[in-house]
Design a protein around this motif. Structure first.
Motif, short mmCIF file in Angstrom:
data_model
loop_
_atom_site.label_atom_id
_atom_site.label_comp_id
_atom_site.label_asym_id
_atom_site.label_seq_id
_atom_site.Cartn_x
_atom_site.Cartn_y
_atom_site.Cartn_z
N ASP A 16 -9.14 2.74 0.08
CA ASP A 16 -7.85 2.20 0.50
C ASP A 16 -7.75 2.21 2.02
OD1 ASP A 16 -5.34 1.11 0.25
OD2 ASP A 16 -4.61 2.62 -1.16
N GLN A 45 1.55 10.19 -1.46
CA GLN A 45 1.58 10.46 -2.89
C GLN A 45 0.86 9.38 -3.69
OE1 GLN A 45 2.80 12.56 -5.38
NE2 GLN A 45 2.96 14.18 -3.84
N SER A 46 0.93 8.14 -3.25
CA SER A 46 0.27 7.05 -3.97
C SER A 46 -1.24 7.26 -4.04
CB SER A 46 0.57 5.71 -3.30
OG SER A 46 0.12 5.70 -1.95
N HIS A 49 -1.92 9.64 -6.83
CA HIS A 49 -1.79 8.96 -8.12
C HIS A 49 -3.06 8.18 -8.45
CE1 HIS A 49 0.01 6.85 -11.46
NE2 HIS A 49 -0.29 5.68 -10.90
N LYS A 50 -3.59 7.46 -7.48
CA LYS A 50 -4.82 6.69 -7.70
C LYS A 50 -6.00 7.61 -7.98
CE LYS A 50 -3.44 2.77 -4.78
NZ LYS A 50 -3.73 2.02 -3.52
N GLU A 84 4.19 6.68 2.88
CA GLU A 84 3.37 5.63 2.30
C GLU A 84 2.78 4.73 3.39
OE1 GLU A 84 2.30 5.32 -0.74
OE2 GLU A 84 3.38 7.17 -1.24
#
Length: 231
Positions: A16, A45-46, A49-50, A84
């Motif tokens: 990412d 946080q994303s 999650h990934k 984010e």
């Protein structure tokens, strides 16, 4: 057979892009003491999650690429508390990848071998003033998950910042030039600090010999003081 590889995902790879910023610019309520002198980053946080969906192994290791400079390094992750789209890095890490605050970087999971050896080069001679540099280094490495060749990391000891360059790591697999330093018995070796000049022992020996010779009593002067040779 080779040793264990840490940080390798069992199926997919996390990959990412984030805007990077120094930890000093992180919101105060999320900032941790002394994290600027370690090798771990903050992700949002994303990202957690990934990563949880990829079933990655621990400790999670990452490669950080800055396409603007063509530089890269490796890291672990400390927390998933960044906003984010952002990641927060120690200042030395930003310097290593030559990134300014807000630069876009690519972060992806990395496969690094468990380290067995590292050679270090202090960037100033004042590192020699530390009474037990090996113990100081071992304590500082507790805040690192990875070490990468050519990185210049920063250590904070007695309110003094020491810069240390990573010269060599073993094993160096697949040209990654990085190792994992978690749960490993790491052998360390030191190169002379930058600016260090080896003492000229021969010149020191000649100077010492000269002082000894000049301090020897003159036999004639001694004889005169004792009344010898007088009429």
């Amino acid at each position: 057979m080779g040793g264990p590889v840490f940080g390798a995902p069992t199926n997919n790879t996390f990959d990412d892009y984030f805007r990077c910023y120094p930890i000093s610019m992180m919101p105060e309520h999320n900032r941790k003491d002394n994290t600027n002198y370690g090798g771990k980053i903050f992700l949002p946080q994303s990202a957690l999650h990934k990563l949880s969906m990829l079933n990655v192994r621990y400790p999670m290791l990452f490669k950080i690429d800055c396409s603007a400079s063509g530089k890269s390094t490796h890291s672990g992750v400390l927390e998933f508390t960044a906003e984010e789209g952002r990641c927060y890095l120690p200042q030395w890490m930003l310097n290593t990848i030559e990134a300014e605050p807000g630069t876009l970087v690519n972060i992806k999971t990395a496969d690094l071998p468990q380290g067995s050896f590292v050679k270090l080069e202090p960037q100033s001679v004042d590192f020699l003033d530390i009474s037990d540099p090996k113990a100081v280094l071992e304590n500082a490495l507790r805040f690192f998950t990875t070490l990468t060749v050519n990185d210049i990391v920063e250590l904070n000891y007695n309110d003094h910042i020491y810069k240390i360059k990573i010269l060599e790591v073993k094993p160096d697999m697949d040209g990654s030039h990085g190792i994992c330093v978690i749960e490993t018995d790491l052998e360390t070796d030191f190169a002379p600090p930058v600016g260090y000049v080896e003492p000229d022992y021969k010149a020191m020996q000649r100077e010492a010999q000269s002082k000894i010779t000049s301090n020897k009593p003159n036999p004639k002067a001694t004889a005169s003081l004792n009344g010898e040779g007088s009429m």
